[in-house]
Motif scaffolding. Structure first.
Motif, mmCIF file in Angstrom:
data_model
loop_
_atom_site.group_PDB
_atom_site.id
_atom_site.type_symbol
_atom_site.label_atom_id
_atom_site.label_comp_id
_atom_site.label_asym_id
_atom_site.label_seq_id
_atom_site.Cartn_x
_atom_site.Cartn_y
_atom_site.Cartn_z
ATOM 1 N N PRO A 1 101.870 65.937 108.499
ATOM 2 C CA PRO A 1 102.500 67.197 108.074
ATOM 3 C C PRO A 1 103.474 67.659 109.145
ATOM 4 O O PRO A 1 103.267 67.413 110.332
ATOM 5 N N SER A 2 104.560 68.305 108.732
ATOM 6 C CA SER A 2 105.624 68.671 109.667
ATOM 7 C C SER A 2 105.171 69.795 110.595
ATOM 8 O O SER A 2 104.083 70.361 110.441
ATOM 9 N N SER A 3 106.044 70.128 111.522
ATOM 10 C CA SER A 3 105.687 71.123 112.538
ATOM 11 C C SER A 3 105.957 72.556 112.078
ATOM 12 O O SER A 3 105.995 73.467 112.891
ATOM 13 N N GLY A 4 106.141 72.750 110.787
ATOM 14 C CA GLY A 4 106.353 74.086 110.251
ATOM 15 C C GLY A 4 105.050 74.865 110.158
ATOM 16 O O GLY A 4 104.228 74.845 111.075
ATOM 17 N N ASN A 5 104.825 75.529 109.050
ATOM 18 C CA ASN A 5 103.620 76.333 108.850
ATOM 19 C C ASN A 5 102.435 75.411 108.560
ATOM 20 O O ASN A 5 102.168 75.058 107.415
ATOM 21 N N LEU A 6 101.715 75.026 109.608
ATOM 22 C CA LEU A 6 100.652 74.043 109.453
ATOM 23 C C LEU A 6 99.501 74.592 108.609
ATOM 24 O O LEU A 6 98.903 73.857 107.814
ATOM 25 N N GLU A 7 99.187 75.851 108.776
ATOM 26 C CA GLU A 7 98.102 76.434 107.986
ATOM 27 C C GLU A 7 98.408 76.343 106.499
ATOM 28 O O GLU A 7 97.539 75.959 105.694
ATOM 29 N N LEU A 8 99.641 76.653 106.105
ATOM 30 C CA LEU A 8 100.043 76.553 104.700
ATOM 31 C C LEU A 8 99.989 75.111 104.222
ATOM 32 O O LEU A 8 99.483 74.827 103.122
ATOM 33 N N GLN A 9 100.482 74.181 105.045
ATOM 34 C CA GLN A 9 100.486 72.780 104.656
ATOM 35 C C GLN A 9 99.064 72.235 104.502
ATOM 36 O O GLN A 9 98.792 71.445 103.589
ATOM 37 N N CYS A 10 98.184 72.638 105.381
ATOM 38 C CA CYS A 10 96.797 72.182 105.267
ATOM 39 C C CYS A 10 96.184 72.640 103.948
ATOM 40 O O CYS A 10 95.458 71.886 103.286
ATOM 41 N N GLY A 11 96.474 73.888 103.555
ATOM 42 C CA GLY A 11 95.985 74.371 102.276
ATOM 43 C C GLY A 11 96.525 73.569 101.122
ATOM 44 O O GLY A 11 95.790 73.217 100.174
ATOM 45 N N GLU A 12 97.806 73.228 101.167
ATOM 46 C CA GLU A 12 98.421 72.423 100.109
ATOM 47 C C GLU A 12 97.827 71.022 100.054
ATOM 48 O O GLU A 12 97.578 70.480 98.969
ATOM 49 N N ILE A 13 97.577 70.450 101.224
ATOM 50 C CA ILE A 13 96.999 69.108 101.289
ATOM 51 C C ILE A 13 95.580 69.097 100.706
ATOM 52 O O ILE A 13 95.219 68.216 99.926
ATOM 53 N N LYS A 14 94.801 70.085 101.066
ATOM 54 C CA LYS A 14 93.434 70.172 100.537
ATOM 55 C C LYS A 14 93.454 70.379 99.026
ATOM 56 O O LYS A 14 92.694 69.731 98.283
ATOM 57 N N ARG B 1 100.182 72.759 122.853
ATOM 58 C CA ARG B 1 100.668 72.634 121.472
ATOM 59 C C ARG B 1 99.741 71.747 120.657
ATOM 60 O O ARG B 1 99.433 72.048 119.499
ATOM 61 N N ASP B 2 99.292 70.648 121.246
ATOM 62 C CA ASP B 2 98.378 69.747 120.546
ATOM 63 C C ASP B 2 97.087 70.463 120.150
ATOM 64 O O ASP B 2 96.637 70.390 119.002
ATOM 65 N N ILE B 3 96.495 71.144 121.106
ATOM 66 C CA ILE B 3 95.220 71.831 120.851
ATOM 67 C C ILE B 3 95.393 72.914 119.800
ATOM 68 O O ILE B 3 94.543 73.083 118.904
ATOM 69 N N ALA B 4 96.488 73.654 119.870
ATOM 70 C CA ALA B 4 96.722 74.722 118.896
ATOM 71 C C ALA B 4 96.835 74.160 117.478
ATOM 72 O O ALA B 4 96.295 74.735 116.521
ATOM 73 N N ALA B 5 97.513 73.016 117.332
ATOM 74 C CA ALA B 5 97.673 72.408 116.010
ATOM 75 C C ALA B 5 96.330 71.938 115.463
ATOM 76 O O ALA B 5 96.004 72.167 114.286
ATOM 77 N N ILE B 6 95.534 71.295 116.300
ATOM 78 C CA ILE B 6 94.237 70.794 115.846
ATOM 79 C C ILE B 6 93.305 71.957 115.503
ATOM 80 O O ILE B 6 92.576 71.911 114.498
ATOM 81 N N LYS B 7 93.357 72.997 116.315
ATOM 82 C CA LYS B 7 92.528 74.183 116.056
ATOM 83 C C LYS B 7 92.907 74.816 114.713
ATOM 84 O O LYS B 7 92.035 75.172 113.911
ATOM 85 N N THR B 8 94.199 74.923 114.457
ATOM 86 C CA THR B 8 94.665 75.483 113.187
ATOM 87 C C THR B 8 94.195 74.634 112.008
ATOM 88 O O THR B 8 93.714 75.161 110.991
ATOM 89 N N ALA B 9 94.327 73.324 112.148
ATOM 90 C CA ALA B 9 93.916 72.437 111.065
ATOM 91 C C ALA B 9 92.411 72.520 110.815
ATOM 92 O O ALA B 9 91.973 72.604 109.661
ATOM 93 N N ARG B 10 91.630 72.516 111.858
ATOM 94 C CA ARG B 10 90.171 72.569 111.686
ATOM 95 C C ARG B 10 89.758 73.888 111.050
ATOM 96 O O ARG B 10 88.914 73.903 110.116
ATOM 97 N N GLU B 11 90.334 74.997 111.469
ATOM 98 C CA GLU B 11 89.987 76.294 110.887
ATOM 99 C C GLU B 11 90.442 76.394 109.439
ATOM 100 O O GLU B 11 89.758 76.997 108.603
ATOM 101 N N SER B 12 91.577 75.780 109.111
ATOM 102 C CA SER B 12 92.105 75.844 107.748
ATOM 103 C C SER B 12 91.358 74.930 106.790
ATOM 104 O O SER B 12 91.163 75.267 105.613
ATOM 105 N N LEU B 13 90.930 73.781 107.282
ATOM 106 C CA LEU B 13 90.375 72.748 106.410
ATOM 107 C C LEU B 13 88.854 72.760 106.342
ATOM 108 O O LEU B 13 88.273 72.191 105.416
ATOM 109 N N GLY B 14 88.199 73.369 107.314
ATOM 110 C CA GLY B 14 86.752 73.425 107.308
ATOM 111 C C GLY B 14 86.108 72.273 108.047
ATOM 112 O O GLY B 14 86.759 71.308 108.449
ATOM 113 N N THR B 15 84.807 72.361 108.198
ATOM 114 C CA THR B 15 84.090 71.398 109.046
ATOM 115 C C THR B 15 83.870 70.043 108.392
ATOM 116 O O THR B 15 83.644 69.051 109.084
#
Length: 381
Positions: free
Chosen positions: A156-169, A186-200
């Motif tokens: 997924p691109s470097s735009g709104n990752l939270e939105l993209q994760c929702g679309e992917i799910k 930056r790496d940690i922030a992206a992974i944290k956003t993805a994990r919080e958006s996508l769930g455990t």
């Protein structure tokens, strides 16, 4: 009565034709290596002396004019070597090319480009042979009827990752791969956003694209441990000494993965044998084609390593990747790029609708993918 083996029917090559393609997009994939400003493809069509034909794909994502260079390599050097040649088994063709053109590969310093062309030609001859006996590729390779295989959403691109994760799910995915290898924060922030958006329960993999040395990789991997990462791809240079890969693997609680930039069966086997890789990722368009990916995957499975097929190209190579994994019984996942690419979605018919983390294996003969002649013209360079 002799047993019919579709793998060992002779092929006499009549013609090999390359088709360089380009599609302009609003935004291509991004990684710490750089961005893809255009989407490229290089298809190759092989025809035998009886009129049977098959299609293959040559990797050409980088640089922006790679498709033309691969096409001219086929036209000027490789196709003349093949014309009129007879092979008793389709799997003989790639090793024959590797041997015949070895001096040229060394002399030009273009081993990677040659290997990518050989991979596409290996795909084309496999497709030809499967079509000729009216078999789907997965069946031709010895599969037992797998109709869907696992996949993961990639890059997924470097735009709104939270939105993209929702679309992917919402699109049916159960796994994602994120590009890292930028600044650590930056790496940690992206992974944290993805994990919080996508769930455990959602699988997350990451790809550093060879960005780190051993010391930095150790530090970065330790920082990733709280996020339950399934694997980390290319934390080191792909050609780094095997002993360094081994040391990092022993240090890491996260499985290491690589393969798109490994260009020999021996190197894959060495990684598997010393457990420096737990996930191997051959790319059918970049090295080895169908025969190479199949050999690597079988070797890995026999030694309890996983095989995830790397891929980021056109619909043809995607169809081929799905068939290879199905031919192996469906264990693993195929990479599915989530960025815009008309060469993946518009070059021919392919069903890329994801259901519960799985993609359907194309029906029909060969790869089940026929490039549309009008689209070949539209995207032609």
């Amino acid at each position: 009565m002799s047993h019919f083996n579709p793998q060992t029917l002779p092929v006499k090559v009549a013609q090999v034709t390359a088709y360089p393609l380009r599609a302009h997009v609003r935004q291509g994939p991004e990684s710490s290596l750089g961005s893809m400003p255009v989407r490229q493809g290089c298809l190759v069509r092989m025809e035998d002396c009886d009129g049977a034909y098959g299609w293959g794909e040559i990797w050409c994502n980088f640089p922006p004019h790679a498709a033309e260079s691969r096409a001219w390599l086929v036209r000027d050097i490789i196709a003349p070597c093949l014309q009129g040649q007879i092979f008793q088994d389709w799997r003989e063709l790639r090793p024959a090319l590797e041997q015949k053109l070895l001096r040229m590969m060394i002399h030009t310093g273009e081993s990677g480009a040659f290997a990518q062309c050989f991979a596409g030609i290996d795909m084309a001859v496999a497709d030809l042979c499967a079509r000729r006996v009216n078999m789907g590729m997965s069946q031709f390779l010895g599969g037992s009827g797998t109709t869907a295989v696992g996949t993961y959403a990639s890059t997924p691109s470097s735009g709104n990752l939270e939105l993209q994760c929702g679309e992917i799910k919402n699109a049916g995915h159960t796994a994602i791969k994120l590009k890292i290898g930028y600044e650590p924060a930056r790496d940690i922030a992206a992974i944290k956003t993805a994990r919080e958006s996508l769930g455990t329960e959602f699988s997350i993999m990451v790809d550093a694209n060879q960005a780190w040395n051993y010391s930095l990789a150790k530090t970065q991997i330790s920082a990733l441990e709280p996020f339950r990462i399934d694997f980390i791809e290319e934390p080191l240079l792909a050609n780094e000494d095997l002993s360094i890969w081994k040391r990092l693997s022993e240090h890491s609680s996260i499985p290491l993965a690589a393969g798109e930039n490994i260009s020999s069966q021996a190197r894959f086997e060495n990684h598997i044998n010393d457990h420096s890789l737990h996930v191997v990722q051959p790319d059918v368009a970049k090295w080895g084609g169908i025969s190479g990916a199949l050999n690597v995957a079988r070797y890995a499975h026999a030694r309890e390593a996983q095989c995830y097929l790397h891929f980021m190209g056109t619909g043809l190579g995607m169809a081929a990747s799905l068939h290879v994994l199905a031919g192996l019984g469906g264990d693993g996942r195929v990479e599915l790029d989530v960025n815009e690419n008309p060469l993946r979605t518009g070059l021919g018919e392919i069903n890329l609708a994801v259901s519960n983390g799985r993609l359907s294996v194309p029906g029909g003969t060969g790869f089940g993918f026929e490039p549309d002649s009008s689209e070949l013209v539209r995207f032609s360079i």
